[in-house]
Enzyme design. Structure first.
Site, mmCIF file in Angstrom:
data_model
loop_
_atom_site.group_PDB
_atom_site.id
_atom_site.type_symbol
_atom_site.label_atom_id
_atom_site.label_comp_id
_atom_site.label_asym_id
_atom_site.label_seq_id
_atom_site.Cartn_x
_atom_site.Cartn_y
_atom_site.Cartn_z
ATOM 1 N N LYS A 1 -13.727 -0.369 5.589
ATOM 2 C CA LYS A 1 -14.255 -1.269 4.715
ATOM 3 C C LYS A 1 -15.328 -2.174 5.411
ATOM 4 C CE LYS A 1 -10.113 0.353 3.367
ATOM 5 N NZ LYS A 1 -9.369 1.127 3.896
ATOM 6 N N ALA B 1 -6.824 -4.663 7.144
ATOM 7 C CA ALA B 1 -7.880 -3.664 6.589
ATOM 8 C C ALA B 1 -9.229 -3.826 6.218
ATOM 9 C CB ALA B 1 -7.214 -2.446 5.656
ATOM 10 N N TRP C 1 0.805 -1.088 0.102
ATOM 11 C CA TRP C 1 0.087 0.010 -0.042
ATOM 12 C C TRP C 1 0.918 1.122 -0.052
ATOM 13 C CZ3 TRP C 1 -2.092 2.488 4.929
ATOM 14 C CH2 TRP C 1 -3.100 3.664 4.546
#
Length: 394
Positions: free
Chosen positions: A243, A210, A127
């Site tokens: 999320k 995540a 990321w």
């Protein structure tokens, strides 16, 4: 004084968003921004979130600060969600943060406080914010091989060989599930081998999780994180609620530090409180209270889990549809990796030139490294994407 500031590079994804908005084509497809979207292109508020907010609105009688590390009920609920019974709750220090990004930042700050010369091993690719924050903090980064552009899977032999170069005092940053940006993930046997390397080298794992619930299910997605936490003396875990609860704008995250004994736990908890104080004092509470309200209530939790499962299965269905359409058009199974990847993202493993050609010729918008957001598709746009991929010769 500010005339000495230097221009910072523009955010490539935000630039891509603007290009997409300016594109007049009806068949354009946005696969760039890393946000979940349903079949209509909306990022909906989950049913359980709306119900929890209603309860909070009716019952809440103050907006006073909760504490430097946030509401303990949120920490308890999230530690249970991520770690289950893998370790004793008494060994886990925890602090609420502004989103998963805030948890990552605080984790890096904690590492730097503990060992200023620590090397942080990061997957290639990872990321972009991982790299950006580490660079800003002037911390030493060591890339380890991860994605194989030929197979579109994990270069596991390369990964293990590179991780064996770590040592005590180093940190190995791992994606707990649904690797961003590639979508390629380790299997259970490979995770066991990574744990062996961590035990042999003495390096400290830091896990960024995540997308729990977006891959193979809530417990399956947390399995590697739980096993690592139970197998090493200490580790850091940065968790995001953006999320799986769909509360992106509420900026809700948690940093966990798992310790080997109660004395270390006390030191870790005090350090997390200190870091929060230096950065933003008291963390945001609304999103955290939504999460704890849902997880503490059997009815809300059940409804949340059911809707999250609908989201997960919907993305898996799009993956299978895209892989099948590409097999039909290409006459080969070389795109089968798309059905095997997990999470919101997949990386096609093609060149920036091909990505540009997809945009110019077909209105397909994805990040230059060929990362695409599967949740940006629907059943109607899958054939458009598949035909474009074949047309440009990927």
């Amino acid at each position: 004084m500010f005339e000495t500031l230097k221009e910072q590079p523009a955010d490539k994804i935000l630039a891509l968003v603007q290009m997409y908005r300016d594109d007049p084509r009806d068949t354009k497809v946005d696969l760039g921004v890393g946000v979940y979207k349903d079949a209509t292109g909306l990022t909906p508020v989950m049913r359980a979130v709306k119900a929890a907010e209603q309860r909070i609105w009716e019952a809440q009688d103050t907006k006073v600060y909760t504490g430097l590390t946030g509401d303990p009920a949120f920490a308890d609920a999230m530690v249970g969600l991520v770690l289950g019974d893998a370790v004793s709750r008494g060994t886990v220090a925890a602090a609420a943060t502004p989103g998963g990004t805030g948890a990552v930042r605080q984790a890096f700050e904690m590492i730097k406080m503990a060992k200023p010369d620590a090397r942080v091993f990061v997957s290639d690719p990872t990321w972009p914010n991982h790299l950006s924050i580490l660079k800003y903090l002037e911390m030493d980064m060591v890339p380890y091989r991860y994605f194989d552009d030929e197979t579109r899977g994990v270069d596991f032999d390369g990964m293990l060989a590179d991780l064996k170069g770590a040592q005590a005092g180093d940190v190995v940053l791992l994606h707990g599930c649904c690797h961003n940006p590639t979508g390629a993930n380790l299997n259970a046997t490979q995770w066991d081998a990574v744990i062996e390397v961590l035990q042999e080298t003495g390096a400290t794992p830091m896990i960024d999780i995540a997308y729990q619930g977006f891959g193979d299910g809530l417990d399956a997605d947390a399995a590697a994180t739980r096993k690592i936490a139970a197998s090493v003396p200490e580790c850091l875990i940065a968790a995001s609620c953006s999320k799986n609860f769909g509360i992106y704008r509420e900026r809700t995250g948690l940093l966990m530090a798992v310790a080997a004994d109660p004395a270390a736990h006390k030191l870790n908890q005090g350090t997390l409180a200190y870091l929060n104080r230096q950065n933003f004092s008291f963390p945001p509470d609304h999103g955290a209270r939504i999460v704890s309200t849902i997880l503490e209530d059997d009815t809300l939790r059940g409804d949340w889990m059911a809707e999250l499962e609908e989201v997960r299965l919907g993305m898996l269905g799009l993956r299978e549809q895209l892989a099948g359409e590409l097999q039909r058009l290409s006459g080969s199974d070389r795109f089968g990796f798309l059905a095997e990847h997990r999470g919101m993202f997949s990386r096609l493993g093609t060149t920036p030139q091909k990505v540009e050609e997809l945009r110019e010729k077909h209105g397909i918008y994805m990040v230059g490294d060929s990362r695409m957001n599967i949740a940006g598709l629907n059943t109607q746009s899958v054939p458009i994407l598949a035909a474009a991929i074949i047309d440009v010769g990927i």
